[in-house]
Design an enzyme around this catalytic site. Structure first.
Site, PDB file in Angstrom:
ATOM      1  N   ASN A   7     -11.821  50.299  41.889  1.00 62.48           N
ATOM      2  CA  ASN A   7     -10.616  49.671  42.420  1.00 62.48           C
ATOM      3  C   ASN A   7      -9.757  50.793  42.988  1.00 62.48           C
ATOM      4  OD1 ASN A   7      -8.215  48.407  42.897  1.00 62.48           O
ATOM      5  ND2 ASN A   7      -7.989  47.542  40.841  1.00 62.48           N
ATOM      6  N   ARG A  90     -13.383  46.434  44.569  1.00 65.91           N
ATOM      7  CA  ARG A  90     -12.316  45.444  44.744  1.00 65.91           C
ATOM      8  C   ARG A  90     -11.699  45.680  46.119  1.00 65.91           C
ATOM      9  NH1 ARG A  90      -6.151  45.903  43.231  1.00 65.91           N
ATOM     10  NH2 ARG A  90      -5.537  43.791  43.765  1.00 65.91           N
ATOM     11  N   HIS A 179      -4.856  37.906  43.524  1.00 62.34           N
ATOM     12  CA  HIS A 179      -5.283  37.810  42.120  1.00 62.34           C
ATOM     13  C   HIS A 179      -6.411  36.795  41.968  1.00 62.34           C
ATOM     14  CE1 HIS A 179      -0.901  38.953  40.897  1.00 62.34           C
ATOM     15  NE2 HIS A 179      -1.649  40.039  40.838  1.00 62.34           N
ATOM     16  N   ARG A 240       9.206  42.688  42.762  1.00 61.10           N
ATOM     17  CA  ARG A 240       9.212  41.857  43.971  1.00 61.10           C
ATOM     18  C   ARG A 240      10.118  40.644  43.791  1.00 61.10           C
ATOM     19  NH1 ARG A 240       3.121  41.927  43.914  1.00 61.10           N
ATOM     20  NH2 ARG A 240       2.530  43.836  44.974  1.00 61.10           N
ATOM     21  N   GLU A 384     -10.709  41.388  35.436  1.00 60.26           N
ATOM     22  CA  GLU A 384     -11.115  41.415  36.839  1.00 60.26           C
ATOM     23  C   GLU A 384     -12.345  42.295  37.046  1.00 60.26           C
ATOM     24  OE1 GLU A 384      -7.143  41.164  39.358  1.00 60.26           O
ATOM     25  OE2 GLU A 384      -6.780  41.859  37.335  1.00 60.26           O
TER      26      GLU A 384
END
Ligand code: ADP
Length: 397
Positions: A7, A90, A179, A240, A384
């Site tokens: 990743n 990823r 996601h 965010r 993940e």
């Protein structure tokens, strides 16, 4: 087969070596400050973390160092690189081109480059990792697993924005969602935990980490999700803003004499619970500690956070005409029982009842609703990397 999962970020790289048969993590680690100086945290299974600061001028050097660690005489977990059967990468944005994971070819690389317009920081970084692995392990099959792919099943009514149609037709401006790997993994785990076929379930997955999103999963397919063209939309997150009136962008730009990009930087990096709490922290543990010490802005930030998640659960219950299960995952969703409880307080109208004792779990899979709850509430650790390894093996075989 042993699968190396990579990743890659612009200056960092996370990795795991997974035995696909046992699904065991043989080693994992993190390279940081790539291109600056270099820092490596490497952890072989069952052993202590090893922290070193080898020079990492670029990603290829960093991956080379990771491969050395994996085969190291003392701390290595494989005798030679020949034991690694495939690499799974990823990749953040697959646009409309990638509806599932795929084997990486030159054509795929070209298409991922084309999707970079929507993920200008992430996609190029992912491809740097792909290129570096290709150079270091030229004969290994590699797979790309996309954050957006799971959401490609959303219907048009869910992904279109209410703006002139030409922006979608000509430029691909639409909701993509992120996601996806986590939402897919967690919804399938939730179905297993309930002993039901996912095809018969309406599940809402709340991925509450530093970045956060909610997805409506109907019959195993994503039908709506809270992140949009970029990860900025939806929930209030660590830093965010999530949803807001777009007119605020012009207001802040005028007030502070900033460009749209500069304002977006504020909305991505200085907002969320960090901004709302008056700059306490983007880490919920710190914000909770500040609230406990009487910081009112911190308390308001946490209230707004839970309220926004509850609103999305309501919206997605409507979108699916019902909900059978709500699953909480990622850093906050897996560990923070108080936030889970705060969100579930809004769900009485659904007949969803949280069991305070069962909810006292941290990082473990558990059903956390009462016996008589009309909706199953679950805590489901996401994974993940394992999902990427599974997809990679399925493609390579
Ligand atoms: P990401 O992958 O998006 O960086 P994670 O899923 O690792 O994020 O989640 C990290 C966040 O989870 C941290 O910022 C922290 O706020 C939150 N978190 C982790 N553990 C706890 C806890 N015990 N209580 C509250 N929040 C927690």
């Amino acid at each position: 087969m042993k699968v190396l999962v990579i990743n890659c970020g612009s200056s960092s790289l996370k990795y795991q070596l997974i035995d696909s048969q046992t699904e065991e993590v043989l080693a994992k680690g993190l390279c940081e400050r790539i291109g600056i100086d270099g820092a490596l945290t490497h952890q072989p299974a069952g052993k202590d973390k090893i922290q070193t600061t080898p020079a990492m001028p670029d990603h290829k050097t960093a991956i080379g160092i990771v491969l050395e660690q994996l085969t190291d005489k003392e701390n290595g977990v494989v005798e030679s690189l020949d034991e690694i059967g495939a690499v799974g990468h990823r990749i953040v944005h697959g646009g409309e081109k990638f509806t599932k994971s795929c084997i990486i070819t030159e054509e795929v690389i070209k298409e991922v480059e084309e999707c970079s317009v929507f993920a200008p920081l992430h996609n190029p970084a992912g491809l740097i990792g792909v290129r570096a692995c290709q150079e270091l392990m030229p004969n290994l099959p590699m797979a790309a697993v996309f954050d957006t792919a799971f959401h490609q099943t959303m219907p048009e009514k869910a992904y279109l924005y209410g703006i002139p149609r030409k922006y979608y037709d000509e430029d691909g401006i639409r909701r993509y969602g992120f996601h996806g790997t986590s939402h897919q993994f967690v919804s399938s785990e939730a179905a297993k935990m309930l002993g039901k076929d996912i095809k018969d379930l309406k599940i809402i997955v709340c991925h509450l980490g530093n970045g956060a999103s909610v997805t409506a999963v109907k019959g195993g397919k994503s039908v709506d999700t809270s992140m949009g063209l970029t990860p900025l939309e939806g929930l209030i997150m660590g830093t965010r803003s999530g949803d807001m009136d777009p007119a605020i962008i012009e207001f802040i730009a005028n007030k502070e004499n900033k460009t749209a990009s500069e304002v977006l930087n504020i909305l991505n990096k200085e907002s969320g619970v960090y901004g709302l709490s008056g700059g306490v922290s983007s880490d919920f543990r710190d914000v909770k500690a500040a609230k406990d010490e009487g910081n009112k802005a911190a308390a308001a930030a946490l209230d707004a956070y839970a309220y926004r998640v509850a609103k999305y659960i309501g919206a997605y219950t409507a979108a699916m005409n019902g909900v059978d299960a709500i699953a909480f995952t990622a850093g906050l969703g897996e560990n923070d029982n108080l936030t889970r409880a705060a969100i579930c307080e809004y769900l009485g109208y659904l007949g969803a009842k949280i069991d305070d004792e069962k909810n006292d779990v941290h990082g473990e899979a558990a059903v956390i609703s009462t016996e008589d709850s009309k909706v199953a509430l679950l805590c489901v650790p996401t994974n993940e990397e394992l999902m990427i390894a599974r997809d990679t093996v399925a493609l390579v075989k």
